[in-house]
Motif scaffolding. Structure first.
Motif, mmCIF file in Angstrom:
data_model
loop_
_atom_site.group_PDB
_atom_site.id
_atom_site.type_symbol
_atom_site.label_atom_id
_atom_site.label_comp_id
_atom_site.label_asym_id
_atom_site.label_seq_id
_atom_site.Cartn_x
_atom_site.Cartn_y
_atom_site.Cartn_z
ATOM 1 N N ARG C 239 0.849 -1.267 0.012
ATOM 2 C CA ARG C 239 0.215 0.050 0.224
ATOM 3 C C ARG C 239 0.977 1.207 -0.131
ATOM 4 N N LYS C 243 1.253 4.219 -2.880
ATOM 5 C CA LYS C 243 1.083 5.689 -2.592
ATOM 6 C C LYS C 243 2.340 6.588 -2.778
ATOM 7 N N ALA D 141 -5.123 -7.095 -3.414
ATOM 8 C CA ALA D 141 -5.550 -5.851 -2.779
ATOM 9 C C ALA D 141 -5.555 -4.695 -2.669
ATOM 10 N N VAL D 142 -3.943 -4.486 -3.272
ATOM 11 C CA VAL D 142 -3.546 -2.826 -3.432
ATOM 12 C C VAL D 142 -4.332 -2.487 -4.728
ATOM 13 N N CYS D 144 -7.096 -3.548 -5.985
ATOM 14 C CA CYS D 144 -8.476 -3.280 -5.633
ATOM 15 C C CYS D 144 -8.542 -2.076 -4.981
ATOM 16 N N GLU D 145 -7.812 -1.588 -3.758
ATOM 17 C CA GLU D 145 -8.365 -0.444 -3.285
ATOM 18 C C GLU D 145 -7.896 0.826 -3.974
ATOM 19 N N SER D 146 -6.788 0.506 -4.839
ATOM 20 C CA SER D 146 -6.466 1.835 -5.741
ATOM 21 C C SER D 146 -7.434 2.222 -6.741
ATOM 22 N N GLY D 148 -10.513 2.114 -6.066
ATOM 23 C CA GLY D 148 -11.793 2.601 -5.381
ATOM 24 C C GLY D 148 -12.692 1.481 -4.918
ATOM 25 N N SER D 150 -14.158 -1.562 -2.644
ATOM 26 C CA SER D 150 -13.912 -1.989 -1.363
ATOM 27 C C SER D 150 -13.667 -3.500 -1.118
ATOM 28 N N LEU D 151 -12.544 -3.554 -0.353
ATOM 29 C CA LEU D 151 -11.625 -4.642 -0.204
ATOM 30 C C LEU D 151 -12.560 -5.849 0.255
ATOM 31 N N ASN D 152 -13.412 -5.420 1.161
ATOM 32 C CA ASN D 152 -14.268 -6.386 1.888
ATOM 33 C C ASN D 152 -15.322 -6.960 0.761
#
Lengths: 248, 248, 248, 248
Positions: C239, C243, D141-142, D144-146, D148, D150-152
């Motif tokens: 992460r 960033k 995961a990164v 996914c999050e990058s 936008g 939701s990882l959940n």
């Protein structure tokens, strides 16, 4: 002015754009110039785009009865200002002859890459090698410095070896490109040395993703029977891989 | 004869073995020579081993009251026969002076790498760069050939660019090594070109694991703010990575 | 029939095409359907394309006063036949409600991914993980078999560990996703074990390019201070990388 | 106390050390225990070391007329405290039977890995897979999050797919491990999807070195004729690579 307006009456149309979609849009989009090219005019694309896009655009231009060649350039933005770019011409002999004087306004050296589409291929190949070499050199330099060895000492020394002198023009010329794979330096020894370098890198936190990938190339080449052959035989191994090993 | 027997009365003891464990065994194993070194003699290890192993062995030799330097060699096995190896000496000034004439029987050029342990570091750095460059050159050559571009044309062209002329002695000298990161060629453009080359490679099945790893380096460098800096700034990016980015 | 003809009077327009350029062409090309959409109709793209392309197409559709959502699918081609696909809906609540019954003709489970564009993102994320996991599993299996260990024994054993049970739902839940990085298993030990596995792979010619890349991740994470933290902290390290390390 | 002192009269000798050199030193170094093992005693090494080192040590122990098995452990340091470790026994049936009750003091589940040396191999295989999977999950995961997403949401969805459910126990069981390579999901489509994911990653600066390496695996597999076969055939492709493609 639209692209269509711009080319009215022009003998030469030159584009130099950031990507292939833009070249396509300028030529064939709304008010694209393709429909307005003068009889006998020549379209020269100087963009760095995919050879596949280049080919698709040339096909459309030719179907419309017009002529296209490509001429991407080398060297730096400073050379663009002074007109000393390196011109990588991809076209027929006639096209290159016709464009020659115009192109030489922008550059001072023109290479005939061998036919339509070959100019852009040459650009891609050179840029890939230069760009990847830059990063590999940086991995090496950080390995050097993190071990406390002077980078200047290393550069001075490597001036006498393929590390700086290149393989293309030294080791390869007398070995793999001559079909001679008898070992001057064996793949298995090179593989061993890579392992040592990576173990150091993994102790000192040197970032070496290219080196790590490289070790796997030698690993596989050895598994395919190149272990006791000359290290330049890596070229043969990778050629075989590209062909799906059909000729190995 | 055991190693111990061999060194009786010798002024110089030279080893050149395939790995560090063997050097250790010959020096300190059963009947190892370390205990039998003559007062004032010099042990010269010419093996290509890890600098960490080299350091550990030197420490033990010195604790035993003796003297050790290393001198791995460069060039080919043919040069070993003709006595024209490149000698990479790592030792004190006194050690190198003492060993000079003996070493010159094996090689015709001696580089003082800058102190004990620096000879083996220099060897590792040069070999890493040479060996990885060989594989990167092969990826490039197969990319070239699989696109139908003549490898000879590409080599001729690259003779004028860093692709063959090296970055260490060209682009880096006037940019990153001078602390100048203003862009002659931007990281983001290099990153884009890598993407094009890899897309071609992935259409034509060119094996490009080093190229693929390289794209991620430029990707990350751009994310760390180097996107609009000169491509030679990849060195700064990787230096920062090695330091855990503490100085960036 | 042209795309434009096809949508005359339709309440729903569904596309499922191999790439984004084709979706764009069908919607906005010559005789594209976009100009002929009925007032109040809904365009549902079910293709697996880039989220950026998806967003660009949706923007154009909305600018033209129409409505678009996406709904790529999961599972296999056999499920397409039996109508048991997994539906990954990306749209507003209203859009999903409106399309619900129609979509359920093709699948038997619908996931609301959280808004316009999120359906295609979910598809990309799942496919990336599944596809890469498949190759990583193959590297592991070949490592296993080449050492003479039964793959069945290994699979049976891994059924009880994150190797098969996944990290997402096991180790991560109690550690990194809770903000707890105290080590159950340290990054540095994981890094060491990777080195052992790769050394074996490099002796037995096991192809492990993913494993080799992975070792460098742990190498760097350790350099950034995660060495004595829990291995799940690799998520935090990556992460931070994404960033540009601005928040680390 | 030296190692030699410690084993006087012991029926079982257990080591659990950070690396193979240390195990070797404790057994065979100055005052190592190997020479002092009681007739009929059993040496159990529980360290995580290379199988090659394990084999070399066992050979020396057996040459000295003694008996050795290995039993590395799984799970966490908390399980070491509570005696609930997973025991990976590598030895003869007699050895495992003899050690069984003693080992069960440390763990609550014992797996017979299939013979001497197989316990450590099993440990290496499981750790490689778990450790690499952890990093691959973090890349995912990164990504996914990058974007936008939701990882959940992604984790919930992937609970129903091989992304979390594993390939070993799902897709592989009915396809490649049964010798069936007819496509449920084709290698070429997987390859395409990887390209999309990596292009996103290279726009958003997601670190994806494992993903990048993976794309090259599918690229090569396709070049070797697996493009229209089931994605689980990547196992066959990598097996062929390991064998130097001799059986393909």
């Amino acid at each position: 002015y639209t692209p269509r307006d711009c080319v009215a009456g022009a003998d030469f149309i030159i584009t130099m754009l950031p990507n292939g979609k833009l070249v396509e849009a300028v030529a064939f989009g709304d008010n694209g110039f393709a429909g307005a090219m003068k009889e006998g005019s020549l379209f020269i694309d100087m963009s760095t785009i995919s050879p596949f896009e280049n080919g698709a655009i040339r096909t459309r231009i030719e179907k419309a009865g017009h002529s296209m060649m490509e001429c991407p350039v080398g060297r730096t933005s400073a050379d663009a200002v002074t007109g000393t770019l390196l011109l990588l011409a991809g076209g027929t002999q006639d096209q290159i002859k016709k464009a020659h004087d115009l192109l030489l306004c922008m550059g001072n050296e023109l290479i005939d890459a061998g036919g339509p589409g070959m100019g852009i291929r040459l650009k891609i190949v050179n840029n890939f090698m230069s760009i990847a070499l830059n990063a590999l050199s940086a991995e090496t330099a950080v390995l050097c410095e993190s071990m406390g060895l002077s980078l200047n000492v290393a550069i001075d020394m490597m001036k006498g070896t393929p590390a700086i002198r290149s393989h293309f023009t030294t080791t390869w010329q007398n070995k793999v490109l001559m079909g001679d794979l008898t070992p001057a330096f064996m793949v298995d020894l090179a593989h061993k040395d890579l392992g040592i370098a990576l173990d150091i890198g993994n102790k000192l936190h040197v970032p070496m993703v290219m080196g790590a990938a490289c070790r796997e190339i030698y690993n596989q080449a050895s598994g395919f029977g190149f272990g006791r052959k000359d290290w330049t035989s890596i070229l043969v191994y990778l050629r075989n891989m590209q062909k799906g090993n059909r000729n190995s």
